[in-house]
Write a protein that holds these residues in place. Sequence first.
Motif, short mmCIF file in Angstrom:
data_model
loop_
_atom_site.label_atom_id
_atom_site.label_comp_id
_atom_site.label_asym_id
_atom_site.label_seq_id
_atom_site.Cartn_x
_atom_site.Cartn_y
_atom_site.Cartn_z
N MET B 25 -63.58 55.50 -55.79
CA MET B 25 -62.46 55.04 -56.15
C MET B 25 -63.12 53.66 -56.31
O MET B 25 -64.03 52.76 -55.68
CB MET B 25 -61.61 54.79 -54.75
N LYS B 26 -62.87 52.73 -57.40
CA LYS B 26 -63.10 51.47 -57.55
C LYS B 26 -63.65 50.41 -56.26
O LYS B 26 -63.76 49.78 -55.67
CB LYS B 26 -62.82 51.17 -58.57
N LYS B 27 -61.85 50.66 -55.60
CA LYS B 27 -61.60 49.06 -55.23
C LYS B 27 -61.16 49.95 -53.92
O LYS B 27 -59.77 50.28 -53.43
CB LYS B 27 -60.37 48.27 -55.37
N ALA B 28 -61.78 50.52 -52.83
CA ALA B 28 -61.36 50.44 -51.85
C ALA B 28 -61.81 49.84 -50.50
O ALA B 28 -62.68 49.34 -49.83
CB ALA B 28 -62.70 52.42 -50.97
N VAL B 47 -61.34 55.71 -48.83
CA VAL B 47 -59.74 55.39 -48.07
C VAL B 47 -59.22 53.69 -48.86
O VAL B 47 -60.16 52.82 -48.54
CB VAL B 47 -60.63 55.12 -46.87
N CYS B 48 -57.61 53.73 -49.03
CA CYS B 48 -57.58 52.68 -48.69
C CYS B 48 -56.53 52.62 -47.90
O CYS B 48 -55.61 53.33 -47.61
CB CYS B 48 -57.02 52.54 -49.85
N ILE B 57 -56.84 58.22 -50.80
CA ILE B 57 -58.37 58.52 -50.03
C ILE B 57 -58.51 59.34 -51.37
O ILE B 57 -57.83 60.07 -52.36
CB ILE B 57 -58.08 59.67 -49.24
N SER B 58 -59.92 59.55 -51.41
CA SER B 58 -60.57 60.04 -52.82
C SER B 58 -62.46 60.77 -51.90
O SER B 58 -62.40 60.50 -51.14
CB SER B 58 -61.00 59.51 -54.38
N THR B 146 -66.53 48.15 -51.47
CA THR B 146 -67.91 48.09 -52.69
C THR B 146 -67.89 47.00 -53.17
O THR B 146 -68.53 47.67 -54.16
CB THR B 146 -67.05 49.25 -53.05
N GLU B 147 -67.31 45.42 -52.78
CA GLU B 147 -67.50 44.62 -54.62
C GLU B 147 -68.85 44.46 -53.59
O GLU B 147 -69.30 44.09 -52.48
CB GLU B 147 -65.96 43.80 -54.21
#
Lengths: 404, 147
Positions: B25-28, B47-48, B57-58, B146-147
């Motif tokens: 997921m790019k922006k979790a 998780v968001c 969630i992934s 993750t950024e």
Amino acid sequence: MNSSSQTRKDFPILERNINNKPLVYLDNAASTQRPLSVINAVSNYEMNYHSNVHRGVHKLSELSTNAFESSRNKIKNYINAESEREIIFTRGATESINIVASSFGQSFKSGDEIMVSQMEHHSNIVPWQNICKKNNLKLIMIPISKDGEIILDEFAKLLNSNTKLVAITHVSNALGTINPIKKMIHQAHEKGAVVIIDGAQAMSHMKIDVTELDCDFYAMSGHKMFAPTGIGALYGKEKLLDGMPPYQFGGEMILSVNFKETIYNELPYKFEAGTPNISGVIGLGAAIDYLNNLNFDDIKKYELNLLNYLSEKLLQISGLKIIGKPKNRSGVISFMFDNIHAHDIGTIVDKEGVAIRTGHHCAQPIMDFYEVSATARASIAHYNTKNDIDVLIEALNKVKEIFS
Amino acid sequence: MTDLTDLYKQVILDHNKNPRNFGRMKKADKVIEGFNPLCGDKITLYVCLKKNTLSKISFIGTGCAISIASSSLMTEKVLGMKIDESILFFNKIHKMLTSNDPINDDLGKLNSLAGVREYPTRIKCASLAWHALNQTLTSKDKVISTE
């Protein structure tokens, strides 16, 4: 050679069932089973003459000391060392390597190089990594080929006048590769480097002669050569051991103590602080007796035959891959399926009574090299039979069925 | 002894073959790694969170059938749950995997994981993802980006 029936009788555990199926024990690289003679030797000591060794004036202490020291003599003779002073009892190959790293390693200076092969067990990587960090040494990796063999040309190129120590395994615990250690020891010596061999996987499959090999140190694990766990030995050339500072301090390793100064005991006791694992040492001595009665020429042939049979049968299973293809192999085959994780394999074959190992086998650098996270590993001893392999293969077919 | 099919139930085999919510997921809001050094199973959870709810969630990872299926089933179950609710749920799953109490009916599909009770060496495989999630949700650390 009709190894199976008589040999199997020596190992009582092979009679038992697991999950209502006869045990098929193919996890010998993790630990070999014990023959009755070893079990009896340990139990006889525990029941009849247990006492602390050395210095005691009473009868029991004399008996246990004699048995203890006769084990040292047996090992010395078995591996053809020059003197009992060269045989140090340890907890196992790991501690043997740690003694050399933390004691002999103190003599290394910033910029010195230690070479370790890519196929080492963690126990022959981490102690060196630690001493390298502490003393600002360089840890150099000897690369291996896809077949799972040390690239000898690379090794020769990497050796230089800064190389102080080379640490290599005799037989790889993950791939089964038998390394050409005699040649490598000779090459390392030409550059003035000292060589330590991790012999944990070799001792149950072949006769070792440290004088012929001319290795400087050789690490052994009792429980991988039919002795109990928690006992092993370090062979070291006397002149090297003599110059090394003690590894641990306390009783047994001293000659005299006062608050100004302590004088250390002579070899081998200098490296054996504290009350030793006496029953383990006696078990190890009995295991050496057992090994002495084996004919390793026959065993080598028998085991190679079994390994070839195993590899042939494994390759008949579609989707199964064998990791590494060394020309000289002993004891071990690692394999995997593309879509089935090693742990699922392990659980399912266990249901059929088959014990194999699954995971990274404490050799993560090899797993990284082959880009796998885990493999299944079958490892044989001289008491295994073709029938054991047939049962494993049948169980692996069940694995495929479940995941089809 | 129980049969192997109690461990490798169809639901498990299916989720292993086609894991749900599988992917980076790019922006979790939270990224957490679960690692089982014993067997090398490794999963990363993404998780968001929105208003105390697990809104997305992934996961990605490698591991045995039990750990992949358990991760997949978990993401399916906790998606849309309140944080408190999912922590309570973790406790239920944990109890189911490690105790001998009768299995609660309200666990639905997740009951299929109960087979590991008979295989003590595999319990960690089944609980890896759950521990990872629970650790993120109960920790007071700053949100990992993750950024």
